[in-house]
Write a protein that holds these residues in place. Structure first.
Motif, PDB file in Angstrom:
ATOM      1  N   ALA A 149       8.556   6.971  -4.094  1.00 12.45           N
ATOM      2  CA  ALA A 149       7.813   8.052  -3.448  1.00 12.45           C
ATOM      3  C   ALA A 149       6.977   8.779  -4.487  1.00 12.45           C
ATOM      4  N   THR A 150       5.752   9.145  -4.102  1.00 11.87           N
ATOM      5  CA  THR A 150       4.882   9.952  -4.962  1.00 11.87           C
ATOM      6  C   THR A 150       4.459  11.192  -4.183  1.00 11.87           C
ATOM      7  N   VAL A 180      11.860  10.137   9.012  1.00  8.96           N
ATOM      8  CA  VAL A 180      11.348   9.133   8.075  1.00  8.96           C
ATOM      9  C   VAL A 180      12.042   9.275   6.735  1.00  8.96           C
ATOM     10  N   ARG A 181      12.182  10.526   6.252  1.00  9.42           N
ATOM     11  CA  ARG A 181      12.846  10.732   4.954  1.00  9.42           C
ATOM     12  C   ARG A 181      14.287  10.243   5.011  1.00  9.42           C
ATOM     13  N   ASN A 182      14.989  10.521   6.110  1.00 10.99           N
ATOM     14  CA  ASN A 182      16.369  10.061   6.239  1.00 10.99           C
ATOM     15  C   ASN A 182      16.447   8.526   6.273  1.00 10.99           C
ATOM     16  N   GLY A 194       2.798   9.154  -1.174  1.00 11.69           N
ATOM     17  CA  GLY A 194       3.415   8.487  -0.043  1.00 11.69           C
ATOM     18  C   GLY A 194       4.554   7.605  -0.498  1.00 11.69           C
ATOM     19  N   TYR A 195       4.916   6.656   0.338  1.00 12.25           N
ATOM     20  CA  TYR A 195       6.023   5.746   0.065  1.00 12.25           C
ATOM     21  C   TYR A 195       5.483   4.324  -0.113  1.00 12.25           C
ATOM     22  N   ARG A 216       0.858  -1.189   0.000  1.00 14.37           N
ATOM     23  CA  ARG A 216       0.000   0.000   0.000  1.00 14.37           C
ATOM     24  C   ARG A 216       0.889   1.233   0.000  1.00 14.37           C
ATOM     25  N   GLU A 217       0.279   2.389  -0.217  1.00  6.59           N
ATOM     26  CA  GLU A 217       0.996   3.663  -0.115  1.00  6.59           C
ATOM     27  C   GLU A 217       0.989   4.105   1.346  1.00  6.59           C
ATOM     28  N   TRP A 218       2.147   4.530   1.843  1.00  4.67           N
ATOM     29  CA  TRP A 218       2.265   4.991   3.236  1.00  4.67           C
ATOM     30  C   TRP A 218       2.590   6.482   3.249  1.00  4.67           C
ATOM     31  N   PRO A 219       1.672   7.332   3.647  1.00  2.00           N
ATOM     32  CA  PRO A 219       2.013   8.759   3.804  1.00  2.00           C
ATOM     33  C   PRO A 219       3.123   8.924   4.833  1.00  2.00           C
ATOM     34  N   GLY A 220       4.005   9.895   4.593  1.00  2.92           N
ATOM     35  CA  GLY A 220       5.116  10.106   5.512  1.00  2.92           C
ATOM     36  C   GLY A 220       4.647  10.401   6.927  1.00  2.92           C
TER      37      GLY A 220
END
Length: 325
Positions: A53-54, A37-39, A60-61, A19-23
């Motif tokens: 990533a979108t 999270v980005r790191n 999300g990721y 699934r897509e996971w929002p940050g």
């Protein structure tokens, strides 16, 4: 807050859910900031995990496919299922590979899971088939399933039961594992009809052909294989009228032994067969139902012989006189 290494494993476990996971949601789950999270995402990418990533409110990721296989995280049930599947793999050409993969997996299984897998292996006894099935290379199965998945025409050399070789072009639909063999159900281009091919008799030609719009067969593929393939493998076949409801007879019949066709509420037709008429007679006797057989003649004759033999076996015999004459 989790340490970095533990947090990365937890993040990877979440991303392996398709699934897509929002940050922001990942940050809440891990109890860190979105910047962390980005790191962490960048760290996973550096380790070979293809995290896509979108952007946008619906973005999300998600974990995608990469050019190489990174380590996987499995939960308890997934790990046990994979281990059991590797232990029972019956596809030719992957036995050694399965053992290597199983050794790697069992090496890292927790004791509680290793005990579950070993219990099944230690306390079950596999019964070998009465006749070993023909070997099918894993590469062939992979090529056929890929053509089914991608809806690509397939050309292959095919050897018929009489040894005659032909080149066939088909629209592959499904692979079916039945008994000791693999079968390909496909639309035959030249014959404009559905056909079933034994996989051990075909050799795929590469490359595959153009894409096609898939069509649906007129019946379930398993039913087709049951009716066509099993009957073709028998030396003797019979059409038996059974004086019992179809659902009751079906409950007593293994699909590999025959198929049942309802006639009315109290009768049905059993299509069955065997390598010998003696085996056919035994199977019919085990139905524990009344039945009528008119064909083949050799089965009718054998049933008459058995009927007379059983009748003689139940006749009362005079007791022997034990007195001296």
């Amino acid at each position: 807050m989790l340490e970095t290494s533990a947090r990365l494993l937890r993040l990877l476990s979440l991303l392996q859910t398709p699934r897509e996971w929002p940050g922001s949601e990942l940050a809440d789950r891990l109890e860190v900031s979105t910047r962390t999270v980005r790191n962490d995402i960048e760290r996973l990418r550096a380790l070979g995990y293809p995290v896509h990533a979108t952007r946008g409110s619906a973005g999300g990721y998600r974990l995608g496919a990469g050019t190489r296989l990174p380590p996987l995280l499995l939960d308890d049930e997934e790990a046990v299922a994979v281990a059991l599947g590797l232990r029972t793999s019956s596809i030719s050409g992957v036995e050694e590979t399965s053992l290597r993969a199983l050794a790697k997996l069992e090496q890292v299984l927790p004791d509680r899971l290793r005990r579950r897998v070993n219990a099944l292996h230690s306390h079950t006894v596999p019964v070998p088939p009465d006749r070993p099935g023909p070997k099918v290379a894993a590469d062939t199965l992979i090529a056929l399933t890929a053509a089914c998945r991608d809806h690509e025409r397939l050309r292959f050399d095919y050897r018929g039961h009489d040894g005659t070789g032909t080149v066939r072009e088909v629209e592959p639909h499904r692979l079916v594992s039945w008994g000791r063999r693999w079968y390909l159900v496909a639309w035959d281009i030249a014959r404009a009809d559905w056909r079933t091919f034994r996989v051990d008799r075909l050799t795929p030609r590469t490359p595959t052909g153009p894409r096609f719009t898939p069509r649906e067969p007129p019946e379930d593929v398993v039913t087709r294989v049951m009716r066509g393939v099993s009957a073709a493998a028998w030396r003797h076949t019979a059409r038996v009228l059974v004086h019992a409801p179809a659902d009751r007879v079906t409950a007593r019949i293994n699909p590999a032994v025959g198929t049942v066709e309802a006639v009315d509420a109290g009768t049905c037709v059993l299509h069955t067969g065997a390598d010998t008429v003696e085996s056919l007679a035994v199977h019919l006797g085990l139905l524990d139902e009344d039945f009528t057989v008119t064909d083949p003649p050799e089965l009718v004759d054998l049933l008459r012989t058995l009927s007379d033999r059983y009748a003689r076996a139940t006749r009362a015999r005079p007791e022997r006189d034990g007195s001296a004459g």
